[in-house]
Design a protein around this motif. Structure first.
Motif, PDB file in Angstrom:
ATOM      1  N   THR A  54       0.859  -1.177   0.000  1.00 24.24           N
ATOM      2  CA  THR A  54       0.000   0.000   0.000  1.00 24.24           C
ATOM      3  C   THR A  54       0.896   1.226   0.000  1.00 24.24           C
ATOM      4  N   TYR A  55       0.380   2.352  -0.501  1.00 26.34           N
ATOM      5  CA  TYR A  55       1.212   3.553  -0.547  1.00 26.34           C
ATOM      6  C   TYR A  55       0.350   4.795  -0.398  1.00 26.34           C
ATOM      7  N   TYR A  56       0.999   5.887  -0.033  1.00 26.63           N
ATOM      8  CA  TYR A  56       0.380   7.206  -0.040  1.00 26.63           C
ATOM      9  C   TYR A  56       1.479   8.219  -0.291  1.00 26.63           C
ATOM     10  N   GLN A  57       1.117   9.426  -0.673  1.00 30.60           N
ATOM     11  CA  GLN A  57       2.082  10.462  -1.041  1.00 30.60           C
ATOM     12  C   GLN A  57       1.903  11.697  -0.186  1.00 30.60           C
ATOM     13  N   MET A  58       3.060  12.319   0.122  1.00 28.60           N
ATOM     14  CA  MET A  58       3.055  13.571   0.888  1.00 28.60           C
ATOM     15  C   MET A  58       4.083  14.519   0.291  1.00 28.60           C
ATOM     16  N   GLN A  59       3.823  15.824   0.423  1.00 28.58           N
ATOM     17  CA  GLN A  59       4.769  16.844  -0.025  1.00 28.58           C
ATOM     18  C   GLN A  59       5.704  17.153   1.137  1.00 28.58           C
ATOM     19  N   THR A  60       6.864  16.545   1.135  1.00 27.69           N
ATOM     20  CA  THR A  60       7.823  16.740   2.237  1.00 27.69           C
ATOM     21  C   THR A  60       8.941  17.696   1.880  1.00 27.69           C
ATOM     22  N   ARG A  61       9.020  18.091   0.608  1.00 28.35           N
ATOM     23  CA  ARG A  61      10.075  19.022   0.175  1.00 28.35           C
ATOM     24  C   ARG A  61       9.441  20.277  -0.399  1.00 28.35           C
ATOM     25  N   SER A  62      10.208  21.055  -1.125  1.00 32.33           N
ATOM     26  CA  SER A  62       9.678  22.303  -1.687  1.00 32.33           C
ATOM     27  C   SER A  62       8.626  21.994  -2.744  1.00 32.33           C
ATOM     28  N   ALA A  63       7.830  23.013  -3.079  1.00 32.19           N
ATOM     29  CA  ALA A  63       6.677  22.810  -3.955  1.00 32.19           C
ATOM     30  C   ALA A  63       7.080  22.374  -5.363  1.00 32.19           C
ATOM     31  N   ASP A  64       8.271  22.776  -5.826  1.00 36.47           N
ATOM     32  CA  ASP A  64       8.681  22.409  -7.178  1.00 36.47           C
ATOM     33  C   ASP A  64       9.312  21.018  -7.234  1.00 36.47           C
ATOM     34  N   GLU A  65       9.416  20.338  -6.121  1.00 34.70           N
ATOM     35  CA  GLU A  65       9.945  18.979  -6.084  1.00 34.70           C
ATOM     36  C   GLU A  65       8.790  17.985  -6.104  1.00 34.70           C
ATOM     37  N   PRO A  66       9.029  16.783  -6.655  1.00 37.76           N
ATOM     38  CA  PRO A  66       7.953  15.777  -6.672  1.00 37.76           C
ATOM     39  C   PRO A  66       7.594  15.329  -5.265  1.00 37.76           C
ATOM     40  N   MET A  67       6.394  14.801  -5.137  1.00 36.27           N
ATOM     41  CA  MET A  67       5.925  14.319  -3.847  1.00 36.27           C
ATOM     42  C   MET A  67       6.675  13.047  -3.459  1.00 36.27           C
ATOM     43  N   THR A  68       6.761  12.818  -2.141  1.00 33.76           N
ATOM     44  CA  THR A  68       7.419  11.621  -1.633  1.00 33.76           C
ATOM     45  C   THR A  68       6.386  10.521  -1.442  1.00 33.76           C
ATOM     46  N   THR A  69       6.695   9.337  -1.955  1.00 32.04           N
ATOM     47  CA  THR A  69       5.787   8.195  -1.853  1.00 32.04           C
ATOM     48  C   THR A  69       6.219   7.310  -0.693  1.00 32.04           C
ATOM     49  N   PHE A  70       5.295   7.034   0.218  1.00 35.23           N
ATOM     50  CA  PHE A  70       5.547   6.189   1.375  1.00 35.23           C
ATOM     51  C   PHE A  70       4.885   4.835   1.138  1.00 35.23           C
ATOM     52  N   VAL A  71       5.684   3.781   1.158  1.00 35.41           N
ATOM     53  CA  VAL A  71       5.218   2.447   0.793  1.00 35.41           C
ATOM     54  C   VAL A  71       5.297   1.528   2.005  1.00 35.41           C
ATOM     55  N   THR A  72       4.270   0.670   2.163  1.00 39.32           N
ATOM     56  CA  THR A  72       4.253  -0.321   3.241  1.00 39.32           C
ATOM     57  C   THR A  72       3.914  -1.679   2.661  1.00 39.32           C
ATOM     58  N   CYS A  73       4.735  -2.658   2.967  1.00 38.01           N
ATOM     59  CA  CYS A  73       4.487  -4.028   2.516  1.00 38.01           C
ATOM     60  C   CYS A  73       3.418  -4.648   3.424  1.00 38.01           C
ATOM     61  N   THR A  74       2.362  -5.185   2.812  1.00 34.78           N
ATOM     62  CA  THR A  74       1.283  -5.770   3.604  1.00 34.78           C
ATOM     63  C   THR A  74       1.614  -7.175   4.093  1.00 34.78           C
ATOM     64  N   VAL A  75       2.720  -7.748   3.612  1.00 33.62           N
ATOM     65  CA  VAL A  75       3.105  -9.107   4.012  1.00 33.62           C
ATOM     66  C   VAL A  75       3.966  -9.087   5.266  1.00 33.62           C
ATOM     67  N   CYS A  76       5.039  -8.273   5.242  1.00 29.52           N
ATOM     68  CA  CYS A  76       5.983  -8.250   6.375  1.00 29.52           C
ATOM     69  C   CYS A  76       5.977  -6.926   7.127  1.00 29.52           C
ATOM     70  N   ASN A  77       5.123  -5.975   6.705  1.00 29.32           N
ATOM     71  CA  ASN A  77       5.000  -4.660   7.354  1.00 29.32           C
ATOM     72  C   ASN A  77       6.255  -3.808   7.217  1.00 29.32           C
ATOM     73  N   ASN A  78       7.127  -4.153   6.280  1.00 30.81           N
ATOM     74  CA  ASN A  78       8.295  -3.317   5.998  1.00 30.81           C
ATOM     75  C   ASN A  78       7.826  -2.056   5.288  1.00 30.81           C
ATOM     76  N   HIS A  79       8.421  -0.902   5.627  1.00 28.62           N
ATOM     77  CA  HIS A  79       8.040   0.324   4.953  1.00 28.62           C
ATOM     78  C   HIS A  79       9.264   1.122   4.547  1.00 28.62           C
ATOM     79  N   TRP A  80       9.113   1.818   3.436  1.00 24.98           N
ATOM     80  CA  TRP A  80      10.204   2.629   2.904  1.00 24.98           C
ATOM     81  C   TRP A  80       9.588   3.788   2.128  1.00 24.98           C
ATOM     82  N   LYS A  81      10.447   4.700   1.665  1.00 25.07           N
ATOM     83  CA  LYS A  81       9.930   5.859   0.922  1.00 25.07           C
ATOM     84  C   LYS A  81      10.669   5.985  -0.401  1.00 25.07           C
ATOM     85  N   ASP A  82       9.972   6.564  -1.361  1.00 18.82           N
ATOM     86  CA  ASP A  82      10.506   6.762  -2.701  1.00 18.82           C
ATOM     87  C   ASP A  82      10.296   8.224  -3.064  1.00 18.82           C
ATOM     88  N   SER A  83      11.393   8.894  -3.450  1.00 12.80           N
ATOM     89  CA  SER A  83      11.324  10.329  -3.718  1.00 12.80           C
ATOM     90  C   SER A  83      11.144  10.657  -5.196  1.00 12.80           C
TER      91      SER A  83
END
Length: 327
Positions: free
Chosen positions: A294-323
């Motif tokens: 599952t994933y969701y996105q948030m604006q964690t940097r300046s407005a001209d930068e792409p949003m950061t995607t926060f990902v969570t694995c539903t199998v092992c509950n591991n989570h990471w982010k993709d910029s």
């Protein structure tokens, strides 16, 4: 060679090693080889640790020179002066002679009375107490006592302002209590810190001056952050920079890492600023290698930068982010 010279060479050598400048490394190590620091200076600056690590340096010239320096310094430090040990005994023979003396006393046969061994003479209880109490100061003095201004009694010239003098002494205590550095060096750092803060607030002892020094002293005194004290005393952290650092900047590396983990965890838990989570198979979990996420996105940097995607694995509950901004 005094401690300040060693510290400067140590800083230059560390920079040269990090940048891989072999010519500069050899030049600095040759300067260190020409001089033999005292045992106290070696212990205080820890230059021996840096040189010792270079014995396994990939460059053969650096490794060979490091071995020569370590051998030269060891020979100089291990040289024992005859006057240092009383009655001509060596360090190895003094304990043995005491043990042999005790053994000869205890092995002496006791006299017999009417064919029976005489019971051992009972020592006077008061004498025993006195004897045992006489050993107490030796054992106490052998323990490492906490250093402070009153115990070290450095040569300090008063500012003719009781509040400033008290702050200097408190700064000294906060840097000296577990340090092996020379008292004059610690006093110099304490005076410089106090004067820098005094100048920051218009050369007046005001509430902001007291609050600032109170915060600096508290961070220096923190037993969980010995690296900060050492960097200030050794001069690796300039006083001007230290006096303008925030509490977060002065925190230990362990605390910074822990705080960063908490911030990252809070980012993943935050939901209000971003859209609802969506399921996807576009991401591969690096832990269990599944694509149920599952994933969701948030604006964690300046407005001209792409949003950061926060990902969570539903199998092992591991989570990471993709910029990259792309799900």
């Amino acid at each position: 060679m005094n401690a300040d010279e060693i510290i400067q060479l140590k800083k230059s050598l560390t920079k040269a090693l990090e940048s891989g400048k072999i010519v500069s490394v050899l030049e600095l190590m040759n300067k260190l080889k020409d001089k033999v620091p005292s045992k106290e200076v070696l212990k205080r600056t820890e230059i021996g640790l840096i040189i010792g690590r270079q014995r396994t340096h990939p460059n053969p010239e650096v490794a060979k020179l490091a071995k020569e320096i370590v051998k030269k310094w060891k020979d100089a430090v291990n040289t024992i002066k005859p006057n240092d040990i009383p009655n001509g005994f060596t360090k190895s023979t003094v304990p043995e002679s005491k043990a042999e003396t005790a053994k000869s006393v205890t092995s002496k046969p006791s006299p017999k009375v009417n064919g029976k061994p005489r019971p051992p003479k009972r020592e006077n209880t008061q004498d025993s107490v006195i004897s045992s109490s006489s050993d107490t100061p030796t054992s106490i003095s052998s323990e490492k006592q906490e250093r402070n201004f009153d115990r070290d009694r450095p040569a300090y010239k008063s500012t003719n302002n009781s509040a400033r003098d008290k702050c200097v002494k408190m700064l000294y205590d906060s840097m000296a209590f577990d340090s092996c550095a020379d008292s004059d060096l610690i006093l110099l750092r304490a005076i410089t810190v106090e004067k820098t803060v005094f100048d920051q607030f218009g050369r007046q002892v005001v509430d902001k001056y007291r609050d600032k020094l109170r915060g600096l002293i508290s961070n220096l005194r923190d037993k969980k952050n010995p690296g900060l004290r050492k960097r200030v005393v050794d001069g690796e952290l300039q006083v001007q920079n230290f006096c303008t650092m925030s509490k977060e900047d002065m925190a230990s590396e362990e605390k910074k890492a822990r705080d960063n983990e908490i911030r990252q965890e809070n980012l993943f838990k935050a939901r209000g600023a971003g859209p609802a989570q969506a399921e996807t198979d576009m991401f591969l979990c690096g832990k269990c290698r599944n694509r149920k996420c599952t994933y969701y996105q948030m604006q964690t940097r300046s407005a001209d930068e792409p949003m950061t995607t926060f990902v969570t694995c539903t199998v092992c509950n591991n989570h990471w982010k993709d910029s990259s901004g792309d799900p």
